[in-house]
Design a protein around this motif. Structure first.
Motif, PDB file in Angstrom:
ATOM      1  N   ARG A  41       0.867  -1.298  -0.062  1.00  0.00           N
ATOM      2  CA  ARG A  41       0.056   0.281   0.061  1.00  0.00           C
ATOM      3  C   ARG A  41       0.807   1.142   0.104  1.00  0.00           C
ATOM      4  O   ARG A  41       0.614   2.427  -0.717  1.00  0.00           O
ATOM      5  N   ARG A  42       2.154   1.358   0.948  1.00  0.00           N
ATOM      6  CA  ARG A  42       2.901   2.462   0.738  1.00  0.00           C
ATOM      7  C   ARG A  42       3.541   2.696  -0.674  1.00  0.00           C
ATOM      8  O   ARG A  42       3.383   3.893  -1.098  1.00  0.00           O
ATOM      9  N   VAL A  43       3.879   1.568  -1.182  1.00  0.00           N
ATOM     10  CA  VAL A  43       4.406   1.735  -2.443  1.00  0.00           C
ATOM     11  C   VAL A  43       3.472   2.317  -3.453  1.00  0.00           C
ATOM     12  O   VAL A  43       3.751   3.259  -4.573  1.00  0.00           O
ATOM     13  N   PHE A  44       2.209   1.569  -3.469  1.00  0.00           N
ATOM     14  CA  PHE A  44       1.098   2.094  -4.476  1.00  0.00           C
ATOM     15  C   PHE A  44       0.668   3.363  -4.046  1.00  0.00           C
ATOM     16  O   PHE A  44       0.471   4.435  -5.158  1.00  0.00           O
ATOM     17  N   ASP A  45       0.752   3.944  -2.997  1.00  0.00           N
ATOM     18  CA  ASP A  45       0.227   5.383  -2.527  1.00  0.00           C
ATOM     19  C   ASP A  45       1.352   6.231  -3.184  1.00  0.00           C
ATOM     20  O   ASP A  45       1.207   7.414  -3.638  1.00  0.00           O
ATOM     21  N   MET A  46       2.993   5.847  -3.071  1.00  0.00           N
ATOM     22  CA  MET A  46       3.900   6.681  -3.729  1.00  0.00           C
ATOM     23  C   MET A  46       3.803   6.855  -5.118  1.00  0.00           C
ATOM     24  O   MET A  46       4.013   7.865  -5.780  1.00  0.00           O
ATOM     25  N   LEU A  47       3.509   5.674  -5.597  1.00  0.00           N
ATOM     26  CA  LEU A  47       3.197   5.843  -7.172  1.00  0.00           C
ATOM     27  C   LEU A  47       2.231   6.620  -7.593  1.00  0.00           C
ATOM     28  O   LEU A  47       2.382   7.345  -8.463  1.00  0.00           O
ATOM     29  N   GLN A  48       1.196   6.722  -7.119  1.00  0.00           N
ATOM     30  CA  GLN A  48      -0.237   7.429  -7.165  1.00  0.00           C
ATOM     31  C   GLN A  48       0.256   8.969  -7.016  1.00  0.00           C
ATOM     32  O   GLN A  48       0.080   9.854  -7.787  1.00  0.00           O
ATOM     33  N   ALA A  49       0.950   9.149  -5.814  1.00  0.00           N
ATOM     34  CA  ALA A  49       1.627  10.569  -5.641  1.00  0.00           C
ATOM     35  C   ALA A  49       2.552  11.090  -6.693  1.00  0.00           C
ATOM     36  O   ALA A  49       2.333  12.113  -7.134  1.00  0.00           O
ATOM     37  N   GLY A  50       3.185  10.080  -7.181  1.00  0.00           N
ATOM     38  CA  GLY A  50       4.220  10.361  -8.192  1.00  0.00           C
ATOM     39  C   GLY A  50       3.609  10.612  -9.431  1.00  0.00           C
ATOM     40  O   GLY A  50       3.954  11.843 -10.253  1.00  0.00           O
ATOM     41  N   ASN A  51       2.603   9.917  -9.869  1.00  0.00           N
ATOM     42  CA  ASN A  51       1.621  10.321 -11.059  1.00  0.00           C
ATOM     43  C   ASN A  51       1.037  11.715 -11.005  1.00  0.00           C
ATOM     44  O   ASN A  51       0.847  12.457 -11.877  1.00  0.00           O
ATOM     45  N   ALA A  52       0.311  11.868  -9.689  1.00  0.00           N
ATOM     46  CA  ALA A  52      -0.119  13.186  -9.632  1.00  0.00           C
ATOM     47  C   ALA A  52       0.937  14.375  -9.569  1.00  0.00           C
ATOM     48  O   ALA A  52       0.410  15.323 -10.213  1.00  0.00           O
ATOM     49  N   PHE A  53       2.016  14.239  -9.076  1.00  0.00           N
ATOM     50  CA  PHE A  53       2.880  15.146  -9.304  1.00  0.00           C
ATOM     51  C   PHE A  53       3.231  15.605 -10.867  1.00  0.00           C
ATOM     52  O   PHE A  53       3.491  16.613 -11.306  1.00  0.00           O
ATOM     53  N   LEU A 104      10.556   0.868 -16.641  1.00  0.00           N
ATOM     54  CA  LEU A 104      11.893   1.429 -16.386  1.00  0.00           C
ATOM     55  C   LEU A 104      11.661   2.675 -16.197  1.00  0.00           C
ATOM     56  O   LEU A 104      12.283   3.452 -15.308  1.00  0.00           O
ATOM     57  N   ALA A 105      10.779   3.634 -17.031  1.00  0.00           N
ATOM     58  CA  ALA A 105      10.584   4.962 -16.938  1.00  0.00           C
ATOM     59  C   ALA A 105       9.733   5.164 -15.595  1.00  0.00           C
ATOM     60  O   ALA A 105      10.104   6.275 -14.840  1.00  0.00           O
ATOM     61  N   ALA A 106       8.942   4.441 -15.272  1.00  0.00           N
ATOM     62  CA  ALA A 106       8.142   4.470 -14.030  1.00  0.00           C
ATOM     63  C   ALA A 106       9.187   4.438 -12.696  1.00  0.00           C
ATOM     64  O   ALA A 106       9.043   5.354 -11.794  1.00  0.00           O
ATOM     65  N   SER A 107       9.962   3.696 -12.694  1.00  0.00           N
ATOM     66  CA  SER A 107      11.044   3.630 -11.610  1.00  0.00           C
ATOM     67  C   SER A 107      11.667   4.796 -11.422  1.00  0.00           C
ATOM     68  O   SER A 107      11.938   5.053 -10.415  1.00  0.00           O
ATOM     69  N   ALA A 108      12.256   5.105 -12.654  1.00  0.00           N
ATOM     70  CA  ALA A 108      12.833   6.462 -12.819  1.00  0.00           C
ATOM     71  C   ALA A 108      12.494   7.475 -12.367  1.00  0.00           C
ATOM     72  O   ALA A 108      12.991   8.438 -11.403  1.00  0.00           O
ATOM     73  N   ALA A 109      11.138   7.489 -12.848  1.00  0.00           N
ATOM     74  CA  ALA A 109      10.393   8.836 -12.298  1.00  0.00           C
ATOM     75  C   ALA A 109      10.084   8.777 -10.957  1.00  0.00           C
ATOM     76  O   ALA A 109      10.069   9.774 -10.191  1.00  0.00           O
ATOM     77  N   LEU A 110       9.892   7.719 -10.312  1.00  0.00           N
ATOM     78  CA  LEU A 110       9.503   7.675  -8.903  1.00  0.00           C
ATOM     79  C   LEU A 110      10.973   7.806  -7.858  1.00  0.00           C
ATOM     80  O   LEU A 110      10.900   8.576  -7.179  1.00  0.00           O
ATOM     81  N   LEU A 111      11.912   7.470  -8.544  1.00  0.00           N
ATOM     82  CA  LEU A 111      13.202   7.927  -8.035  1.00  0.00           C
ATOM     83  C   LEU A 111      13.380   9.398  -7.940  1.00  0.00           C
ATOM     84  O   LEU A 111      13.808   9.919  -6.909  1.00  0.00           O
ATOM     85  N   LEU A 112      13.149   9.823  -9.055  1.00  0.00           N
ATOM     86  CA  LEU A 112      13.382  11.266  -9.509  1.00  0.00           C
ATOM     87  C   LEU A 112      12.428  12.129  -8.280  1.00  0.00           C
ATOM     88  O   LEU A 112      12.944  13.175  -7.679  1.00  0.00           O
ATOM     89  N   VAL A 113      11.010  11.836  -8.532  1.00  0.00           N
ATOM     90  CA  VAL A 113      10.038  12.481  -7.529  1.00  0.00           C
ATOM     91  C   VAL A 113      10.211  12.370  -5.939  1.00  0.00           C
ATOM     92  O   VAL A 113      10.452  13.241  -5.219  1.00  0.00           O
ATOM     93  N   GLY A 114      10.707  10.888  -5.640  1.00  0.00           N
ATOM     94  CA  GLY A 114      10.989  10.933  -4.200  1.00  0.00           C
ATOM     95  C   GLY A 114      12.344  11.679  -3.922  1.00  0.00           C
ATOM     96  O   GLY A 114      12.478  12.063  -2.721  1.00  0.00           O
ATOM     97  N   GLY A 115      13.370  11.436  -4.450  1.00  0.00           N
ATOM     98  CA  GLY A 115      14.578  12.216  -4.216  1.00  0.00           C
ATOM     99  C   GLY A 115      14.297  13.878  -4.382  1.00  0.00           C
ATOM    100  O   GLY A 115      14.809  14.373  -3.157  1.00  0.00           O
ATOM    101  N   SER A 116      13.804  14.243  -5.169  1.00  0.00           N
ATOM    102  CA  SER A 116      13.728  15.734  -5.051  1.00  0.00           C
ATOM    103  C   SER A 116      12.737  16.243  -3.970  1.00  0.00           C
ATOM    104  O   SER A 116      13.082  17.206  -3.525  1.00  0.00           O
ATOM    105  N   THR A 117      11.602  15.578  -3.943  1.00  0.00           N
ATOM    106  CA  THR A 117      10.637  16.006  -2.713  1.00  0.00           C
ATOM    107  C   THR A 117      11.224  15.734  -1.426  1.00  0.00           C
ATOM    108  O   THR A 117      11.087  16.598  -0.448  1.00  0.00           O
ATOM    109  N   GLY A 118      12.006  14.616  -1.416  1.00  0.00           N
ATOM    110  CA  GLY A 118      12.741  14.401  -0.003  1.00  0.00           C
ATOM    111  C   GLY A 118      13.547  15.257   0.335  1.00  0.00           C
ATOM    112  O   GLY A 118      13.818  15.828   1.495  1.00  0.00           O
ATOM    113  N   PHE A 119      14.516  15.962  -0.721  1.00  0.00           N
ATOM    114  CA  PHE A 119      15.436  16.951  -0.359  1.00  0.00           C
ATOM    115  C   PHE A 119      14.637  18.508   0.082  1.00  0.00           C
ATOM    116  O   PHE A 119      15.131  19.009   1.264  1.00  0.00           O
TER     117      PHE A 119
END
Length: 278
Positions: A41-53, A104-119
């Motif tokens: 569920r946590r991963v699913f929520d993160m992916l949804q948030a990344g899509n929304a972003f 692969l694009a989705a995984s890269a986007a998730l890392l990008l969104v997670g990294g930038s927002t985390g910073f």
């Protein structure tokens, strides 16, 4: 062609699910996994948030709105002639590609969104606040669209929580939980049959959902929740979430939305009837 994601990482499988690229058996398997497993569920929520972003950033880049009638013509083909044309901002869906490049694009986007927002978030709070702050950008309509996308696929016995046969008990049950008094709309003259109701949660608030079906089996929903007391703004706003069209408004301290297929040209007329009857 739908492809199998078995054996792939969880985030890749869930990304394929969100894109509608898994078969029926895997869709059910992933939905059950998200429902019972906190990590999934946590991963699913993160992916949804990344899509929304990503969608929000892309929408801001698009300056010219897309007429909803044009979207419907593209989806339905020649011969569509909606009575009225309403302009909304819609994100064009990209052409289907094979699973691996998209994954692969989705995984890269998730890392990008997670990294930038985390910073950014790290400067003002700890990492535990990140999912909450990312989710804050979502509205109740985003949650409703996600619910509708899942429940509209269910068979008759799982479509609703309380069947239409419960009659007047539905009104009292939903009103007491949501805090909004209402009358159950009879939409038979619009070709819709009442199937029953559900109680949902959107942005932390209880939401009533009334489910209807047309003769083709398409599912329509009326959802509402308690909003700012004294709100009487009846202006209707139309928006789209991929293949789902939504018409929302506020009235007498409550927020309402009618949800249906984006290809339905009479959704605005239906929402007008609902706002009067409910």
């Amino acid at each position: 062609m739908l492809q199998s994601t078995k054996g792939l990482p969880l985030d890749v499988r869930l990304s394929a699910y969100l894109d509608g690229e898994v078969n029926e058996a895997e869709r059910k398997e992933l939905e059950q996994l998200v429902a019972r497993d906190d990590e999934a569920r946590r991963v699913f929520d993160m992916l949804q948030a990344g899509n929304a972003f990503g969608n929000k950033a892309f929408e801001e880049f698009l300056h010219d709105p897309v007429p909803l009638s044009l979207v419907r013509r593209i989806k339905q083909g020649p011969g569509v002639n909606p009575k009225t044309e309403r302009v909304v901002t819609a994100t064009p869906r990209q052409a289907k590609q094979r699973l691996w490049p998209r994954a692969l694009a989705a995984s890269a986007a998730l890392l990008l969104v997670g990294g930038s927002t985390g910073f950014i978030i790290g400067k003002t709070g700890n990492d535990d606040d990140q999912p909450l702050k990312m989710a804050a950008a979502r509205t109740w309509l985003d949650d409703i669209a996600d619910y509708h996308r899942i429940y509209a696929r269910q068979t008759a016995e799982h479509l609703v929580e309380v069947p239409a046969s419960a009659g007047g008990k539905i009104e009292g049950w939903l009103a007491s939980n949501v805090g909004v008094n209402f009358a159950l709309p009879d939409l038979s003259d619009k070709g819709l049959t009442f199937e029953g109701a559900r109680l949902l949660v959107a942005t932390g608030k209880p939401v009533a959902q009334l489910m209807y079906k047309d003769q083709d089996g398409d599912v329509f929903a009326i959802c509402f929740l308690k909003s700012t007391p004294g709100s009487t703004d009846g202006k209707m706003t139309e928006s789209m979430r991929d293949d789902i069209a939504m018409i929302s408004w506020q009235k007498a301290g409550a927020s309402y939305v009618v949800v249906g297929p984006s290809s339905d040209a009479s959704l605005h007329e239906l929402a007008t009837a609902v706002s009067t009857a409910i």
